[in-house]
Design an enzyme around this catalytic site. Structure first.
Site, PDB file in Angstrom:
ATOM      1  N   ASP A  39       0.853  -1.190   0.000  1.00 50.96           N
ATOM      2  CA  ASP A  39       0.000   0.000   0.000  1.00 50.96           C
ATOM      3  C   ASP A  39       0.891   1.242   0.000  1.00 50.96           C
ATOM      4  O   ASP A  39       1.908   1.295   0.683  1.00 50.96           O
ATOM      5  CB  ASP A  39      -0.910  -0.004   1.235  1.00 50.96           C
ATOM      6  N   ILE A  40       0.487   2.244  -0.763  1.00 48.84           N
ATOM      7  CA  ILE A  40       1.281   3.469  -0.897  1.00 48.84           C
ATOM      8  C   ILE A  40       1.280   4.281   0.405  1.00 48.84           C
ATOM      9  O   ILE A  40       2.189   5.081   0.639  1.00 48.84           O
ATOM     10  CB  ILE A  40       0.735   4.322  -2.076  1.00 48.84           C
ATOM     11  N   ASN A  97     -12.941  -3.451   2.268  1.00 52.66           N
ATOM     12  CA  ASN A  97     -13.959  -2.416   2.415  1.00 52.66           C
ATOM     13  C   ASN A  97     -14.882  -2.462   1.205  1.00 52.66           C
ATOM     14  O   ASN A  97     -14.418  -2.626   0.071  1.00 52.66           O
ATOM     15  CB  ASN A  97     -13.297  -1.034   2.498  1.00 52.66           C
ATOM     16  N   GLU A 105     -12.468   3.274  -1.256  1.00 51.29           N
ATOM     17  CA  GLU A 105     -12.114   4.433  -2.082  1.00 51.29           C
ATOM     18  C   GLU A 105     -11.713   4.054  -3.500  1.00 51.29           C
ATOM     19  O   GLU A 105     -11.904   4.849  -4.418  1.00 51.29           O
ATOM     20  CB  GLU A 105     -11.001   5.235  -1.405  1.00 51.29           C
ATOM     21  N   VAL A 106     -11.113   2.879  -3.662  1.00 55.56           N
ATOM     22  CA  VAL A 106     -10.681   2.466  -5.009  1.00 55.56           C
ATOM     23  C   VAL A 106     -11.659   1.412  -5.530  1.00 55.56           C
ATOM     24  O   VAL A 106     -11.856   0.371  -4.888  1.00 55.56           O
ATOM     25  CB  VAL A 106      -9.247   1.900  -4.982  1.00 55.56           C
ATOM     26  N   HIS A 110     -10.054  -5.076  -3.551  1.00 55.69           N
ATOM     27  CA  HIS A 110      -8.740  -5.287  -2.937  1.00 55.69           C
ATOM     28  C   HIS A 110      -8.948  -5.784  -1.524  1.00 55.69           C
ATOM     29  O   HIS A 110      -9.833  -5.315  -0.810  1.00 55.69           O
ATOM     30  CB  HIS A 110      -7.881  -4.019  -2.944  1.00 55.69           C
ATOM     31  N   HIS A 112      -7.018  -5.919   1.973  1.00 52.70           N
ATOM     32  CA  HIS A 112      -5.887  -5.382   2.733  1.00 52.70           C
ATOM     33  C   HIS A 112      -5.349  -6.486   3.627  1.00 52.70           C
ATOM     34  O   HIS A 112      -6.129  -7.164   4.322  1.00 52.70           O
ATOM     35  CB  HIS A 112      -6.338  -4.243   3.654  1.00 52.70           C
TER      36      HIS A 112
HETATM   37  P1  5GP Z   1      -9.904   1.389   0.362  1.00 52.33           P
HETATM   38  O1  5GP Z   1     -10.233   2.578   1.224  1.00 52.33           O
HETATM   39  O2  5GP Z   1     -10.484   1.548  -1.026  1.00 52.33           O
HETATM   40  O3  5GP Z   1     -10.260   0.082   1.007  1.00 52.33           O
HETATM   41  O4  5GP Z   1      -8.318   1.350   0.247  1.00 52.33           O
HETATM   42  C1  5GP Z   1      -7.606   1.885  -0.818  1.00 52.33           C
HETATM   43  C2  5GP Z   1      -6.136   1.760  -0.485  1.00 52.33           C
HETATM   44  O5  5GP Z   1      -5.397   1.965  -1.673  1.00 52.33           O
HETATM   45  C3  5GP Z   1      -5.630   2.782   0.541  1.00 52.33           C
HETATM   46  O6  5GP Z   1      -5.060   2.085   1.655  1.00 52.33           O
HETATM   47  C4  5GP Z   1      -4.614   3.600  -0.230  1.00 52.33           C
HETATM   48  O7  5GP Z   1      -3.503   3.989   0.558  1.00 52.33           O
HETATM   49  C5  5GP Z   1      -4.220   2.659  -1.354  1.00 52.33           C
HETATM   50  N1  5GP Z   1      -3.784   3.317  -2.581  1.00 52.33           N
HETATM   51  C6  5GP Z   1      -4.429   4.336  -3.226  1.00 52.33           C
HETATM   52  N2  5GP Z   1      -3.757   4.675  -4.339  1.00 52.33           N
HETATM   53  C7  5GP Z   1      -2.694   3.849  -4.410  1.00 52.33           C
HETATM   54  C8  5GP Z   1      -1.622   3.718  -5.358  1.00 52.33           C
HETATM   55  O8  5GP Z   1      -1.526   4.425  -6.359  1.00 52.33           O
HETATM   56  N3  5GP Z   1      -0.701   2.751  -5.108  1.00 52.33           N
HETATM   57  C9  5GP Z   1      -0.768   1.939  -4.010  1.00 52.33           C
HETATM   58  N4  5GP Z   1       0.197   1.036  -3.862  1.00 52.33           N
HETATM   59  N5  5GP Z   1      -1.758   2.038  -3.096  1.00 52.33           N
HETATM   60  C10 5GP Z   1      -2.706   2.982  -3.296  1.00 52.33           C
END
Ligand code: 5GP
Length: 125
Positions: A39-40, A97, A105-106, A110, A112
């Site tokens: 994760d970034i 999520n 958010e994405v 995914h 985690h």
């Molecule tokens: P969500 O809130 O959708 O469950 O988690 C999205 C995750 O994607 C977050 O933990 C965020 O830090 C990670 N993320 C967002 N953009 C990028 C990216 O460009 N590269 C990587 N490696 N992780 C990302």
């Protein structure tokens, strides 16, 4: 901002771009069905994302539409990555999520994987 998990798949989402190699990532594992990368913005000492290679918005979308082979391959990949990263003996958390209340958010499924330290309570109250 959290997504609507019922939206159609967006081919321009950030993880689709990572899968196409348009955006760099720190890969820890890849096979036919899954890609795993750091994760970034890590929220634990170890924070890895495991994504299916197919175009699925969320856990809901994946569990409804993915083939048996995709589901088996993805679930096995999540377990494999956790074992390979040494997370099993100390323990870890796997989390997906989904949509607005889930804080997703994405809009590409995914899971985690969090580990490397005690993770505290499951949710803040
Ligand atoms: P969500 O809130 O959708 O469950 O988690 C999205 C995750 O994607 C977050 O933990 C965020 O830090 C990670 N993320 C967002 N953009 C990028 C990216 O460009 N590269 C990587 N490696 N992780 C990302």
């Amino acid at each position: 901002m959290a997504i609507d998990a019922t939206q159609p798949y967006d081919e321009d989402n950030i993880f689709a771009k990572i899968l196409r190699g348009e955006i760099p990532n720190k890969t820890v594992y890849e096979d036919e069905h899954a890609l795993a990368f750091h994760d970034i913005d890590p929220k634990a000492p170890i924070h890895i994302l495991v994504i299916p290679k197919g175009a699925y918005v969320s856990w809901d979308d994946f569990s409804a539409r993915a083939s048996e082979a995709e589901i088996a391959g993805f679930v096995r990949a999540v377990g494999h990555v956790a074992r390979e990263q040494g997370l099993v003996e100390p323990g870890y958390r796997a989390l997906a999520n989904v949509g607005g209340h889930g804080g997703q958010e994405v809009p590409h499924l995914h899971v985690h994987l969090f580990g490397g330290a005690p993770l505290g309570p499951m949710l803040a109250r």
